[in-house]
Design an enzyme around this catalytic site. Structure first.
Site, PDB file in Angstrom:
ATOM      1  N   GLU A   1      12.154  -0.514   3.008  1.00 49.57           N
ATOM      2  CA  GLU A   1      11.253   0.589   2.690  1.00 49.57           C
ATOM      3  C   GLU A   1      11.136   1.504   3.908  1.00 49.57           C
ATOM      4  OE1 GLU A   1       7.490  -1.189   1.732  1.00 49.57           O
ATOM      5  OE2 GLU A   1       7.246  -2.091   3.701  1.00 49.57           O
TER       6      GLU A   1
ATOM      7  N   ASP B   1       1.115   3.577   7.842  1.00 47.06           N
ATOM      8  CA  ASP B   1       2.221   4.419   7.362  1.00 47.06           C
ATOM      9  C   ASP B   1       2.146   5.852   7.896  1.00 47.06           C
ATOM     10  OD1 ASP B   1       2.744   2.158   5.681  1.00 47.06           O
ATOM     11  OD2 ASP B   1       1.354   2.962   4.199  1.00 47.06           O
TER      12      ASP B   1
END
Length: 370
Positions: A269, A59
């Site tokens: 997401e 991420d």
């Protein structure tokens, strides 16, 4: 074409079983959608190498501060938590911040910048963070489940881009779900984009209040508009929302909202925003179809018109991106699971050049060499 490619990848996943691997395979849950990852042919070569190999990272939220790249990633660990669709096996406990003076140069790990034990309201699972800078202060925004197991978004501050960061005693009022991404517009105003369905709990907030018994996946309404990511303008001090949270609408080229059943294009997401030639580019992950997609608009609130795919599926179930300019080029930061050979919760971050075409669209990237 994209749907056929996704089907091929899922078939390859079933054959090669990359994503079902873990350090303790016997712990894997049966009939687990989370583990059905997109996987490449084992003979394919990766386009890029992991930025660091000493720890697992994911991420990557990248920013340029003082002419240097700083990366704010998740820190993956082997928690020995059984894998499930709720993402409980992503049980991260701290953040390490990385920096690099040049693309291709040395990457420095600055150690632990924030630990879950130092967040008064936190329960478990420090997921994907982001950062911002204003008036001499660096801000680290992070999602973590509170002591009631509900994801909220917190903020911590430091005088250094590498921390250590001191968290506020409470989460941001009105915040929920995961994946905060803070965008600074050219007028100096900051906006936070956030949200994630399935384990990110966004679908449990459909009516503005958290429903612990809500859907485990999405709205369940296949022919209705998909659940929207969220946006809110940040206050002047960067510690709160300056307005009510708004929906970020993603539409097709006819102006119709993307539907729940449109898994190749709808939001899952990993919100990110960048601006190029006056246009706003909202990028995100489609989750269970494994694309990094993007849509464009004329203002930070949208609506955003779907344009295409930035990054095709990588090895591993998840992906999460950031896009930044640095020294006259644009770069895409992402992750895959090369280091762990497909263990979906043990990831590594990578970087590759991103190119905007003359018409403003983005060239699709495949993470493997031809």
């Amino acid at each position: 074409m994209l749907k056929h490619y996704a089907c091929y990848l899922v078939l390859m996943a079933g054959c090669l079983n990359y994503a079902c691997q873990s350090k303790k395979p016997e712990q894997a849950a049966e009939n687990n959608t989370e583990q059905t990852a997109a996987a490449p042919d084992s003979n394919q070569k990766f386009l890029n190498k992991p930025l660091i190999t000493e720890i697992y990272t994911a991420d990557p939220s990248a920013h340029v501060f003082n002419n240097k790249i700083y990366i704010y990633p998740s820190h993956d660990i082997e928690s020995n938590v059984p894998q499930n669709d709720n993402g409980d096996h992503f049980a991260m406990r701290d953040y390490h911040i990385l920096s690099m003076d040049s693309v291709g140069g040395k990457v420095t790990d600055h150690g632990v910048a924030l630990d879950i034990k130092d967040i008064p309201w936190a329960g478990r699972q420090l997921w994907a963070p982001d950062a911002a800078f204003k008036d001499g202060t660096y801000f680290l925004y992070f999602p973590v489940k509170d002591k009631n197991d509900v994801f909220r978004i917190g903020v911590a501050t430091s005088t250094s881009p590498t921390g250590p960061f001191k968290p506020d005693p409470k989460p941001i009022e009105g915040s929920f779900s995961i994946d905060p991404a803070v965008f600074k517009d050219t007028d100096g105003q900051h906006y936070m984009y956030f949200g994630g369905i399935w384990g990110g709990q966004l679908q449990k907030w459909e009516n503005g209040k958290f429903n612990p018994n809500g859907s485990k996946t999405d709205s369940g309404k296949e022919n209705e508009p998909a659940i929207s990511p969220k946006v809110a303008k940040l206050s002047a001090d960067m510690h709160s929302f300056a307005e009510p949270v708004k929906d970020v609408q993603i539409v097709d080229k006819e102006g119709k909202p993307l539907l729940t059943k449109d898994h190749d294009r709808r939001f899952f997401e990993a919100s990110w925003m960048h601006k190029y030639n006056g246009k706003y580019y909202f990028s995100y992950s489609t989750g269970d179809t494994h694309y990094i997609a993007y849509a464009t608009g004329d203002n930070p609130y949208g609506p955003f018109t779907y344009q295409g795919v930035i990054l095709n599926p990588v090895l591993g179930w998840t992906n999460h991106q950031s896009i930044v300019p640095f020294r006259d080029k644009w770069y895409l930061f992402y992750h895959d699971t090369e280091l762990s050979k497909g263990q979906t919760h043990l990831r590594n971050i990578k970087i590759t050049e991103l190119k905007h075409k003359p018409d403003g669209t983005i060239e699709t990237i495949t993470a493997y060499k031809e």
